[in-house]
Design a protein around this motif. Structure first.
Motif, PDB file in Angstrom:
ATOM      1  N   HIS A  12       0.828  -1.207   0.000  1.00 48.26           N
ATOM      2  CA  HIS A  12       0.000   0.000   0.000  1.00 48.26           C
ATOM      3  C   HIS A  12       0.864   1.259   0.000  1.00 48.26           C
ATOM      4  N   PRO A  13       1.518   1.560  -1.119  1.00 47.93           N
ATOM      5  CA  PRO A  13       2.335   2.767  -1.184  1.00 47.93           C
ATOM      6  C   PRO A  13       1.480   4.029  -1.251  1.00 47.93           C
ATOM      7  N   LEU A  14       2.082   5.137  -0.886  1.00 47.64           N
ATOM      8  CA  LEU A  14       1.444   6.431  -1.074  1.00 47.64           C
ATOM      9  C   LEU A  14       1.203   6.637  -2.563  1.00 47.64           C
ATOM     10  N   GLN A  15      -0.022   6.960  -2.916  1.00 48.97           N
ATOM     11  CA  GLN A  15      -0.359   7.091  -4.340  1.00 48.97           C
ATOM     12  C   GLN A  15      -0.051   8.502  -4.847  1.00 48.97           C
ATOM     13  N   LEU A  16       1.244   8.812  -4.825  1.00 49.49           N
ATOM     14  CA  LEU A  16       1.734  10.107  -5.285  1.00 49.49           C
ATOM     15  C   LEU A  16       2.966   9.863  -6.145  1.00 49.49           C
ATOM     16  N   LEU A  17       2.979  10.472  -7.332  1.00 47.32           N
ATOM     17  CA  LEU A  17       4.028  10.233  -8.316  1.00 47.32           C
ATOM     18  C   LEU A  17       4.511  11.550  -8.911  1.00 47.32           C
ATOM     19  N   ALA A  18       5.835  11.783  -8.834  1.00 47.56           N
ATOM     20  CA  ALA A  18       6.447  12.920  -9.527  1.00 47.56           C
ATOM     21  C   ALA A  18       6.542  12.539 -10.997  1.00 47.56           C
ATOM     22  N   LYS A  19       5.547  12.930 -11.788  1.00 49.17           N
ATOM     23  CA  LYS A  19       5.338  12.382 -13.130  1.00 49.17           C
ATOM     24  C   LYS A  19       6.249  12.992 -14.184  1.00 49.17           C
ATOM     25  N   SER A  20       6.407  14.312 -14.184  1.00 47.29           N
ATOM     26  CA  SER A  20       7.214  14.929 -15.235  1.00 47.29           C
ATOM     27  C   SER A  20       7.909  16.181 -14.718  1.00 47.29           C
ATOM     28  N   ILE A  21       8.959  16.564 -15.430  1.00 50.60           N
ATOM     29  CA  ILE A  21       9.735  17.745 -15.066  1.00 50.60           C
ATOM     30  C   ILE A  21      10.275  18.361 -16.349  1.00 50.60           C
ATOM     31  N   GLU A  22      10.239  19.699 -16.431  1.00 55.05           N
ATOM     32  CA  GLU A  22      10.653  20.395 -17.642  1.00 55.05           C
ATOM     33  C   GLU A  22      11.369  21.685 -17.260  1.00 55.05           C
ATOM     34  N   PHE A  23      12.471  21.991 -17.961  1.00 52.62           N
ATOM     35  CA  PHE A  23      13.252  23.188 -17.653  1.00 52.62           C
ATOM     36  C   PHE A  23      14.244  23.451 -18.770  1.00 52.62           C
ATOM     37  N   ALA A  24      14.787  24.648 -18.778  1.00 54.61           N
ATOM     38  CA  ALA A  24      15.867  25.005 -19.690  1.00 54.61           C
ATOM     39  C   ALA A  24      17.185  24.717 -18.983  1.00 54.61           C
ATOM     40  N   ASP A  25      18.000  23.837 -19.570  1.00 56.32           N
ATOM     41  CA  ASP A  25      19.259  23.458 -18.943  1.00 56.32           C
ATOM     42  C   ASP A  25      20.176  24.678 -18.848  1.00 56.32           C
ATOM     43  N   PRO A  26      20.606  25.056 -17.636  1.00 56.51           N
ATOM     44  CA  PRO A  26      21.419  26.265 -17.484  1.00 56.51           C
ATOM     45  C   PRO A  26      22.830  26.136 -18.040  1.00 56.51           C
ATOM     46  N   VAL A  27      23.277  24.916 -18.305  1.00 58.54           N
ATOM     47  CA  VAL A  27      24.627  24.711 -18.832  1.00 58.54           C
ATOM     48  C   VAL A  27      24.613  24.593 -20.350  1.00 58.54           C
ATOM     49  N   SER A  28      23.747  23.712 -20.879  1.00 57.22           N
ATOM     50  CA  SER A  28      23.714  23.483 -22.326  1.00 57.22           C
ATOM     51  C   SER A  28      22.785  24.432 -23.060  1.00 57.22           C
ATOM     52  N   GLY A  29      21.801  25.002 -22.333  1.00 63.19           N
ATOM     53  CA  GLY A  29      20.805  25.847 -22.973  1.00 63.19           C
ATOM     54  C   GLY A  29      19.675  25.071 -23.609  1.00 63.19           C
ATOM     55  N   GLN A  30      19.763  23.742 -23.592  1.00 67.03           N
ATOM     56  CA  GLN A  30      18.726  22.913 -24.194  1.00 67.03           C
ATOM     57  C   GLN A  30      17.481  22.865 -23.326  1.00 67.03           C
ATOM     58  N   ARG A  31      16.344  22.671 -23.985  1.00 71.53           N
ATOM     59  CA  ARG A  31      15.102  22.455 -23.256  1.00 71.53           C
ATOM     60  C   ARG A  31      15.054  20.989 -22.838  1.00 71.53           C
ATOM     61  N   ARG A  32      14.952  20.729 -21.549  1.00 76.78           N
ATOM     62  CA  ARG A  32      14.927  19.362 -21.026  1.00 76.78           C
ATOM     63  C   ARG A  32      13.508  19.000 -20.587  1.00 76.78           C
ATOM     64  N   SER A  33      13.102  17.799 -20.907  1.00 85.43           N
ATOM     65  CA  SER A  33      11.794  17.306 -20.483  1.00 85.43           C
ATOM     66  C   SER A  33      11.914  15.820 -20.187  1.00 85.43           C
ATOM     67  N   PHE A  34      11.507  15.425 -18.983  1.00 85.08           N
ATOM     68  CA  PHE A  34      11.591  14.025 -18.573  1.00 85.08           C
ATOM     69  C   PHE A  34      10.247  13.580 -18.012  1.00 85.08           C
ATOM     70  N   GLU A  35       9.928  12.303 -18.209  1.00 84.08           N
ATOM     71  CA  GLU A  35       8.666  11.755 -17.710  1.00 84.08           C
ATOM     72  C   GLU A  35       8.900  10.397 -17.071  1.00 84.08           C
ATOM     73  N   SER A  36       8.291  10.192 -15.921  1.00 86.87           N
ATOM     74  CA  SER A  36       8.403   8.923 -15.220  1.00 86.87           C
ATOM     75  C   SER A  36       7.746   7.810 -16.017  1.00 86.87           C
ATOM     76  N   ARG A  37       8.351   6.636 -15.948  1.00 89.93           N
ATOM     77  CA  ARG A  37       7.762   5.459 -16.584  1.00 89.93           C
ATOM     78  C   ARG A  37       6.813   4.733 -15.643  1.00 89.93           C
ATOM     79  N   ARG A  38       6.742   5.197 -14.432  1.00 91.05           N
ATOM     80  CA  ARG A  38       5.868   4.561 -13.446  1.00 91.05           C
ATOM     81  C   ARG A  38       4.451   5.075 -13.591  1.00 91.05           C
TER      82      ARG A  38
END
Length: 301
Positions: free
Chosen positions: A271-297
């Motif tokens: 019975h885990p806590l039903q809370l998931l950090a699903k996605s995150i998006e930002f401009a990479d401060p080093v490369s300048g690229q737009r980063r976007s990641f999504e959980s597979r869970r």
């Protein structure tokens, strides 16, 4: 050893880095005397043995022995005893890795970094053991009970830039949660309140006053008495999402803290806590690229 702010820092051992204490001005004849007094619960005999084992080192890289005189205004590093922790039977998955950043998909129940009774059984220590990168530091954290995305900085030189993304609210974070369904909430809505520490050290609660916590909430799916919610934290107060959902009368399923603190005991992996950090998006401060990641869970209900 690595150099940090002009000082030497002893390397991690089996993924576990040393702890650090600053030596204040004082009357202690020996460093051992200070450590035995400052960390009385450890015990003088244990500190004596740690010194004999070479587990206490100062900022100049000198291994301290039980007879070393006390020197104020120095940093002293020491290795803690790694307890025989019960194995947490879930693994974090690496989704992305380059020279600056590592993004992992964390399971429920596994802490991000050492705290409380957890030392080796953490995402940070496991990553250090797997990758052999002692400089890893989490850029942000999510609760041990929460699953999903966590970012780690690799290079100390660029770490502040990634931390600034969060402190300056330049990261778009989306969570998902399963909780009771209420059709009278008028979703979507924005919950704004003031969250501070409650009487118990583990808990937060809402109080009157200027808001310091903001969460945007909408419903994604309704199934009977339950619903899947999308939660977008604008701010990053501790336990913010859990507190806001409980305050709305729809506490997240599996939450052992809100609205009611349950006794801490054996973990119930069913019975885990039903809370998931699903996605995150930002401009990479080093490369300048737009980063976007999504959980597979995924959360199920």
């Amino acid at each position: 050893m690595t150099r940090q702010s002009g000082h030497f820092v002893p390397p991690a051992r089996n993924g576990v880095g040393p702890s650090c204490v600053g030596l204040p001005a004082g009357h202690w004849p020996l460093t051992l005397d200070f450590l035995a007094e400052r960390f009385a619960t450890v015990g003088r005999d244990a500190w004596h043995q740690r010194m004999l084992d070479g587990d206490v080192i100062n900022e100049h890289g000198i291994t301290l022995t039980p007879s070393c005189p006390y020197q104020a205004h120095l940093r002293v590093y020491y290795y803690r005893d790694v307890p025989d922790e019960p194995r947490i039977p879930f693994e974090a998955v690496i989704l992305f890795q380059d020279e600056q950043l590592i993004v992992v998909d964390k399971p429920h129940f596994l802490p991000v970094m050492p705290s409380g009774g957890y030392l080796a059984e953490t995402v940070l220590v496991r990553l250090k053991q797997k990758l052999g990168i002692d400089t890893l530091v989490p850029v942000h954290r999510i609760d041990r009970d929460t699953a999903g995305l966590v970012m780690f900085s690799v290079q100390p030189a660029t770490r502040a830039a990634y931390h600034a993304l969060f402190s300056q609210r330049q990261v778009k974070k989306i969570y998902e949660a399963i909780a009771p369904w209420r059709d009278d909430l008028g979703l979507p809505l924005t919950r704004q309140s003031r969250i501070v520490e409650a009487g118990h050290f583990m808990l937060q609660h809402e109080v009157s006053g200027p808001p310091n916590a903001v969460t945007q909430i909408k419903v994604l799916q309704v199934r009977g008495a339950l619903a899947r919610y999308q939660l977008m934290p604008v701010t990053g107060k501790r336990h913010q999402l859990r507190v806001h959902m409980a305050a709305l009368g729809v506490p997240i399923l599996g939450d052992g803290l809100y609205p009611t603190l349950t006794p801490e005991g054996q973990l119930d992996y069913r019975h885990p806590l039903q809370l998931l950090a699903k996605s995150i998006e930002f401009a990479d401060p080093v490369s300048g690229q737009r980063r976007s990641f999504e959980s597979r869970r995924a959360l199920s209900f």
